[in-house]
Design an enzyme around this catalytic site. Structure first.
Site, PDB file in Angstrom:
ATOM      1  N   SER A 156       0.842  -1.201   0.000  1.00 16.61           N
ATOM      2  CA  SER A 156       0.000   0.000   0.000  1.00 16.61           C
ATOM      3  C   SER A 156       0.871   1.243   0.000  1.00 16.61           C
ATOM      4  O   SER A 156       2.063   1.193   0.368  1.00 16.61           O
ATOM      5  CB  SER A 156      -0.878  -0.022   1.260  1.00 16.61           C
ATOM      6  OG  SER A 156      -1.519   1.218   1.477  1.00 16.61           O
ATOM      7  N   TYR A 169      -3.797  -0.311   9.812  1.00 16.21           N
ATOM      8  CA  TYR A 169      -3.650  -0.771   8.425  1.00 16.21           C
ATOM      9  C   TYR A 169      -2.262  -0.432   7.892  1.00 16.21           C
ATOM     10  O   TYR A 169      -1.581  -1.282   7.304  1.00 16.21           O
ATOM     11  CB  TYR A 169      -4.726  -0.129   7.555  1.00 16.21           C
ATOM     12  CG  TYR A 169      -4.609  -0.448   6.084  1.00 16.21           C
ATOM     13  CD1 TYR A 169      -5.026  -1.675   5.587  1.00 16.21           C
ATOM     14  CD2 TYR A 169      -4.080   0.480   5.187  1.00 16.21           C
ATOM     15  CE1 TYR A 169      -4.918  -1.984   4.236  1.00 16.21           C
ATOM     16  CE2 TYR A 169      -3.975   0.198   3.841  1.00 16.21           C
ATOM     17  CZ  TYR A 169      -4.390  -1.041   3.365  1.00 16.21           C
ATOM     18  OH  TYR A 169      -4.271  -1.329   2.034  1.00 16.21           O
TER      19      TYR A 169
END
Length: 268
Positions: A156, A169
């Site tokens: 990510s 996250y």
């Protein structure tokens, strides 16, 4: 000169061909994982897209079959090592080999970090990080045996940058990028290339509510030089490269497919 150019073109096509390869895409039943699963199939691979939802598995497996490739319908839960081992054994029984493992399963939530409980923290790590470790460990021997093993982990932008109120996250994805590099170094001697793709902002089932038409979404667009969000299909090219013979000397790397997000400074 024209003949040489044609020959080079043919060699390049062969280099990127996935004909007769077998790929497993964990988290391959929706969003980014689904697009990659179908893209690998279109490039010639037999692909097993899997996840926890049987109806989603049926839909994407039918899409794989529609492009003329073989597949296998198998429900898998990355939080359960036995479930992953059962998947591996089923793939080996059906196809006799595994060449490509894509780890695309994951989830996120937005919450002030001060309010995150330990159960939430542990839960997201169990899926986004430990789930990948389970899959890589389970498939290691099969990938080694084939001699051209490829692991592609989906990380990510949060592997590189902080995003407001998604600390858990981002921590999982930062750790996953580190795991990618470590496995690349350890498993190079086994003929396994381990790389990652870092998608930019791609509206999916998982995140569309927090980015579509929101102040957060508008800020993300401002910081993206291409001034738009990505489409999942735009990740397929990077996945094909990393899964192919074209990546035979490429390992421990991360390709950001982000419309220039990580490269940008002031955009207005």
């Amino acid at each position: 000169m024209r003949i040489g150019s044609s020959t080079s073109h043919i060699k390049m096509l062969q280099c990127l061909s996935l004909e007769n390869r077998v790929g497993v895409v964990i988290g391959g039943t929706s969003g980014i994982g689904r697009a990659i699963a179908i893209g690998l199939a279109e490039q010639g691979a037999n692909v097993v897209p899997t996840g926890r939802r049987e109806s989603h598995i049926e839909e994407v497996c039918s899409a794989v079959e529609a492009v003329g490739r073989d597949t296998l319908r198998q429900v898998t839960d990355v939080t359960d090592r036995r479930s992953i081992d059962v998947l591996r054994d089923a793939v080996l029984k059906t196809f006799g080999r595994v060449d490509i493992l894509v780890n695309a399963a994951g989830f996120t939530f937005r919450q002030p970090t001060v309010k995150i409980c330990e159960e939430q923290w542990s839960g997201i790590f169990d899926t986004n990080l430990t789930g990948v470790l389970r899959a890589c460990q389970s498939f290691h021997e099969a990938l080694k045996t084939g001699g051209k093993g490829r692991i592609i982990n989906i990380v990510s932008l949060g592997s590189f940058l902080a995003f407001h109120e998604v600390a858990a996250y981002c921590a999982t994805k930062t750790a996953l990028l580190s795991l990618t590099r470590s496995l690349a170094c350890e498993w190079a001697q086994d003929g396994i290339c381990v790389n990652a793709i870092a998608p930019g902002i791609f509206p999916t089932e998982m995140n569309h509510e927090i980015i579509n038409g929101t102040p957060r979404g508008r800020e993300l667009l401002t910081r993206t030089p291409m001034r738009r969000f990505g489409n999942p299909e735009e990740l397929v090219g990077a996945a094909i490269l990393l899964a192919s013979d074209g990546a035979s000397f490429l390992t421990g790397q991360c390709i950001a497919v982000d419309g220039g997000f990580l490269a940008s400074g002031v955009n207005s």
